[in-house]
Design a protein around this motif. Structure first.
Motif, short mmCIF file in Angstrom:
data_model
loop_
_atom_site.label_atom_id
_atom_site.label_comp_id
_atom_site.label_asym_id
_atom_site.label_seq_id
_atom_site.Cartn_x
_atom_site.Cartn_y
_atom_site.Cartn_z
N GLN A 245 0.85 -1.19 0.00
CA GLN A 245 0.00 0.00 0.00
C GLN A 245 0.89 1.24 0.00
O GLN A 245 1.89 1.30 0.71
N VAL A 246 0.53 2.24 -0.80
CA VAL A 246 1.24 3.50 -0.85
C VAL A 246 0.26 4.62 -0.55
O VAL A 246 -0.84 4.65 -1.12
N VAL A 247 0.64 5.51 0.35
CA VAL A 247 -0.20 6.64 0.73
C VAL A 247 0.59 7.92 0.50
O VAL A 247 1.75 8.03 0.90
N LEU A 248 -0.04 8.89 -0.16
CA LEU A 248 0.53 10.22 -0.32
C LEU A 248 -0.34 11.20 0.44
O LEU A 248 -1.56 11.19 0.30
N LEU A 249 0.29 12.05 1.24
CA LEU A 249 -0.40 13.16 1.87
C LEU A 249 0.13 14.43 1.21
O LEU A 249 1.28 14.80 1.40
N THR A 250 -0.71 15.04 0.40
CA THR A 250 -0.33 16.28 -0.27
C THR A 250 -0.79 17.46 0.58
O THR A 250 -1.70 17.33 1.40
N TYR A 251 -0.15 18.60 0.36
CA TYR A 251 -0.53 19.81 1.08
C TYR A 251 0.01 21.00 0.30
O TYR A 251 0.83 20.86 -0.60
N GLY A 252 -0.48 22.16 0.64
CA GLY A 252 0.04 23.38 0.04
C GLY A 252 -0.74 23.84 -1.18
O GLY A 252 -1.61 23.13 -1.71
N ARG A 253 -0.42 25.06 -1.61
CA ARG A 253 -1.15 25.69 -2.71
C ARG A 253 -0.92 25.00 -4.05
O ARG A 253 -1.79 24.98 -4.89
N VAL A 254 0.26 24.43 -4.26
CA VAL A 254 0.56 23.83 -5.56
C VAL A 254 0.09 22.38 -5.67
O VAL A 254 0.20 21.78 -6.73
N ALA A 255 -0.46 21.83 -4.60
CA ALA A 255 -0.89 20.42 -4.62
C ALA A 255 -1.97 20.19 -5.68
O ALA A 255 -1.96 19.16 -6.36
N GLY A 256 -2.89 21.11 -5.83
CA GLY A 256 -3.96 20.96 -6.83
C GLY A 256 -3.41 20.92 -8.25
O GLY A 256 -3.86 20.12 -9.08
N VAL A 257 -2.41 21.75 -8.52
CA VAL A 257 -1.76 21.75 -9.84
C VAL A 257 -1.03 20.44 -10.05
O VAL A 257 -1.13 19.81 -11.10
N TRP A 258 -0.30 19.98 -9.02
CA TRP A 258 0.43 18.70 -9.10
C TRP A 258 -0.55 17.57 -9.39
O TRP A 258 -0.30 16.72 -10.24
N TRP A 259 -1.70 17.54 -8.68
CA TRP A 259 -2.67 16.48 -8.86
C TRP A 259 -3.25 16.52 -10.27
O TRP A 259 -3.42 15.48 -10.92
N ALA A 260 -3.57 17.70 -10.77
CA ALA A 260 -4.12 17.83 -12.12
C ALA A 260 -3.14 17.30 -13.17
O ALA A 260 -3.53 16.65 -14.13
N GLN A 261 -1.85 17.53 -12.96
CA GLN A 261 -0.83 17.08 -13.90
C GLN A 261 -0.58 15.58 -13.83
O GLN A 261 -0.20 14.96 -14.81
N ASN A 262 -0.75 14.98 -12.66
CA ASN A 262 -0.37 13.58 -12.45
C ASN A 262 -1.54 12.63 -12.26
O ASN A 262 -1.34 11.41 -12.19
#
Length: 180
Positions: free
Chosen positions: A101-118
Protein backbone atom coordinates in the motif's frame (compact mmCIF):
# COMPACT_ATOMS: atom_id res chain seq x y z
CA UNK A 1 30.08 22.29 6.58
CA UNK A 2 26.71 20.60 6.20
CA UNK A 3 23.80 21.71 8.35
CA UNK A 4 22.42 19.13 10.75
CA UNK A 5 18.82 18.14 11.29
CA UNK A 6 16.86 19.68 14.16
CA UNK A 7 15.53 17.06 16.56
CA UNK A 8 12.01 17.30 17.97
CA UNK A 9 10.59 15.08 20.72
CA UNK A 10 6.88 14.35 20.37
CA UNK A 11 4.61 12.62 22.83
CA UNK A 12 1.68 11.69 20.60
CA UNK A 13 -1.59 10.36 21.98
CA UNK A 14 -3.74 8.81 19.27
CA UNK A 15 -7.43 8.06 19.69
CA UNK A 16 -8.52 6.77 16.30
CA UNK A 17 -12.11 5.64 16.74
CA UNK A 18 -12.44 4.73 13.06
CA UNK A 19 -9.62 2.14 13.27
CA UNK A 20 -9.98 1.35 16.99
CA UNK A 21 -6.39 2.37 17.65
CA UNK A 22 -5.72 3.99 21.03
CA UNK A 23 -2.09 4.42 22.01
CA UNK A 24 0.63 6.75 23.18
CA UNK A 25 3.68 7.07 20.95
CA UNK A 26 7.07 8.55 21.82
CA UNK A 27 8.51 10.00 18.62
CA UNK A 28 11.85 11.50 17.73
CA UNK A 29 11.36 13.58 14.60
CA UNK A 30 14.37 14.84 12.67
CA UNK A 31 13.63 17.99 10.68
CA UNK A 32 15.91 18.18 7.65
CA UNK A 33 17.55 21.63 7.24
CA UNK A 34 15.55 22.22 4.05
CA UNK A 35 12.25 21.07 5.60
CA UNK A 36 9.80 23.66 6.94
CA UNK A 37 7.54 23.29 9.98
CA UNK A 38 4.49 22.68 7.77
CA UNK A 39 5.99 19.61 6.09
CA UNK A 40 7.27 18.23 9.38
CA UNK A 41 3.83 18.54 10.98
CA UNK A 42 2.20 16.80 8.01
CA UNK A 43 4.66 13.94 8.63
CA UNK A 44 3.57 13.84 12.29
CA UNK A 45 -0.07 13.85 11.14
CA UNK A 46 0.69 10.97 8.77
CA UNK A 47 2.16 9.03 11.68
CA UNK A 48 -0.98 9.68 13.75
CA UNK A 49 -3.33 8.64 10.92
CA UNK A 50 -1.56 5.33 10.27
CA UNK A 51 -0.05 4.62 13.70
CA UNK A 52 0.44 0.99 14.53
CA UNK A 53 3.29 -1.26 15.53
CA UNK A 54 6.17 -1.20 13.09
CA UNK A 55 5.48 2.24 11.58
CA UNK A 56 8.72 4.23 11.44
CA UNK A 57 10.11 7.41 9.96
CA UNK A 58 12.37 6.97 6.95
CA UNK A 59 15.27 9.19 5.98
CA UNK A 60 12.76 11.31 4.05
CA UNK A 61 14.21 14.28 2.15
CA UNK A 62 17.74 12.91 2.18
CA UNK A 63 16.93 10.03 -0.19
CA UNK A 64 14.56 8.96 -2.96
CA UNK A 65 14.70 5.26 -2.07
CA UNK A 66 12.98 5.64 1.32
CA UNK A 67 9.62 7.20 2.12
CA UNK A 68 8.83 9.68 4.86
CA UNK A 69 7.26 6.82 6.84
CA UNK A 70 7.04 3.11 6.27
CA UNK A 71 5.91 -0.10 7.83
CA UNK A 72 7.57 -3.44 7.20
CA UNK A 73 6.35 -6.92 8.05
CA UNK A 74 8.46 -9.48 9.93
CA UNK A 75 10.10 -10.65 6.69
CA UNK A 76 11.21 -7.11 5.84
CA UNK A 77 8.68 -6.65 3.03
CA UNK A 78 7.20 -3.16 2.86
CA UNK A 79 3.55 -3.20 3.94
CA UNK A 80 2.90 0.55 3.77
CA UNK A 81 4.89 3.36 2.14
CA UNK A 82 3.85 6.91 3.14
CA UNK A 83 5.15 10.05 1.46
CA UNK A 84 4.37 13.70 2.12
CA UNK A 85 4.23 16.43 -0.53
CA UNK A 86 4.10 16.14 -4.29
CA UNK A 87 6.63 13.49 -5.35
CA UNK A 88 7.57 12.77 -8.93
CA UNK A 89 5.14 10.37 -10.60
CA UNK A 90 8.00 7.96 -11.44
CA UNK A 91 8.92 7.70 -7.75
CA UNK A 92 5.28 6.96 -6.88
CA UNK A 93 5.16 4.16 -9.46
CA UNK A 94 8.42 2.75 -8.08
CA UNK A 95 6.98 2.83 -4.55
CA UNK A 96 3.84 1.00 -5.76
CA UNK A 97 6.05 -1.80 -7.09
CA UNK A 98 7.85 -2.09 -3.76
CA UNK A 99 4.97 -1.81 -1.25
CA UNK A 100 1.57 -3.40 -0.72
CA UNK A 101 0.00 0.00 0.00
CA UNK A 102 1.24 3.50 -0.85
CA UNK A 103 -0.20 6.64 0.73
CA UNK A 104 0.53 10.22 -0.32
CA UNK A 105 -0.40 13.16 1.87
CA UNK A 106 -0.33 16.28 -0.27
CA UNK A 107 -0.53 19.81 1.08
CA UNK A 108 0.04 23.38 0.04
CA UNK A 109 -1.15 25.69 -2.71
CA UNK A 110 0.56 23.83 -5.56
CA UNK A 111 -0.89 20.42 -4.62
CA UNK A 112 -3.96 20.96 -6.83
CA UNK A 113 -1.76 21.75 -9.84
CA UNK A 114 0.43 18.70 -9.10
CA UNK A 115 -2.67 16.48 -8.86
CA UNK A 116 -4.12 17.83 -12.12
CA UNK A 117 -0.83 17.08 -13.90
CA UNK A 118 -0.37 13.58 -12.45
CA UNK A 119 -3.92 12.33 -11.87
CA UNK A 120 -4.18 10.36 -15.10
CA UNK A 121 -1.03 8.33 -14.46
CA UNK A 122 -1.65 7.90 -10.72
CA UNK A 123 -5.27 6.78 -11.11
CA UNK A 124 -3.96 3.55 -12.71
CA UNK A 125 -2.12 2.52 -9.53
CA UNK A 126 -4.63 0.43 -7.54
CA UNK A 127 -2.71 0.34 -4.24
CA UNK A 128 -2.18 4.14 -4.18
CA UNK A 129 -4.19 6.34 -1.83
CA UNK A 130 -3.93 10.14 -2.08
CA UNK A 131 -5.08 12.39 0.75
CA UNK A 132 -4.91 16.20 0.75
CA UNK A 133 -4.46 18.43 3.81
CA UNK A 134 -5.83 21.94 3.06
CA UNK A 135 -3.47 24.89 3.50
CA UNK A 136 -5.19 26.62 6.45
CA UNK A 137 -5.03 23.42 8.52
CA UNK A 138 -1.33 22.98 7.70
CA UNK A 139 -0.59 26.55 8.80
CA UNK A 140 -2.46 25.98 12.07
CA UNK A 141 -0.58 22.70 12.66
CA UNK A 142 2.74 24.52 12.12
CA UNK A 143 1.76 26.93 14.90
CA UNK A 144 1.86 23.95 17.31
CA UNK A 145 5.58 23.32 16.71
CA UNK A 146 7.91 23.30 19.71
CA UNK A 147 11.14 21.37 20.30
CA UNK A 148 9.26 19.21 22.81
CA UNK A 149 5.59 18.61 21.99
CA UNK A 150 2.69 16.82 23.68
CA UNK A 151 0.07 16.30 21.00
CA UNK A 152 -3.29 14.58 20.94
CA UNK A 153 -4.83 13.34 17.70
CA UNK A 154 -8.45 12.28 17.57
CA UNK A 155 -10.03 10.65 14.52
CA UNK A 156 -13.76 10.02 14.42
CA UNK A 157 -16.06 9.49 11.44
CA UNK A 158 -13.35 10.68 9.06
CA UNK A 159 -12.78 13.93 10.96
CA UNK A 160 -9.36 14.66 12.43
CA UNK A 161 -8.33 16.95 15.28
CA UNK A 162 -4.76 17.64 16.38
CA UNK A 163 -4.04 19.65 19.49
CA UNK A 164 -1.53 20.42 22.21
CA UNK A 165 -3.89 20.90 25.16
CA UNK A 166 -4.22 24.64 24.58
CA UNK A 167 -4.98 24.83 20.87
CA UNK A 168 -6.78 22.43 18.58
CA UNK A 169 -6.77 22.19 14.80
CA UNK A 170 -9.57 20.58 12.84
CA UNK A 171 -8.09 18.91 9.77
CA UNK A 172 -10.61 18.37 6.95
CA UNK A 173 -8.74 15.68 5.02
CA UNK A 174 -9.79 15.38 1.39
CA UNK A 175 -9.57 12.00 -0.34
CA UNK A 176 -8.32 12.56 -3.88
CA UNK A 177 -7.85 8.85 -4.57
CA UNK A 178 -9.19 6.09 -2.32
CA UNK A 179 -6.89 3.22 -3.32
CA UNK A 180 -7.57 -0.48 -2.91
Amino acid sequence: MALKSTIFKVELQVADMDRHHYADHQLTVAQHPSENDERMMVRVLAYALFAEEGLAFGRGLSTDDEPDLWQRDLTGAIERWIDVGQPDEKLVRKACHRARQVVLLTYGRVAGVWWAQNKGALERLPQLRVLHVPGPAVEQMAALVQRSMRLQCTVQDGLVWLGDGQRSVEIPLETWKAGA
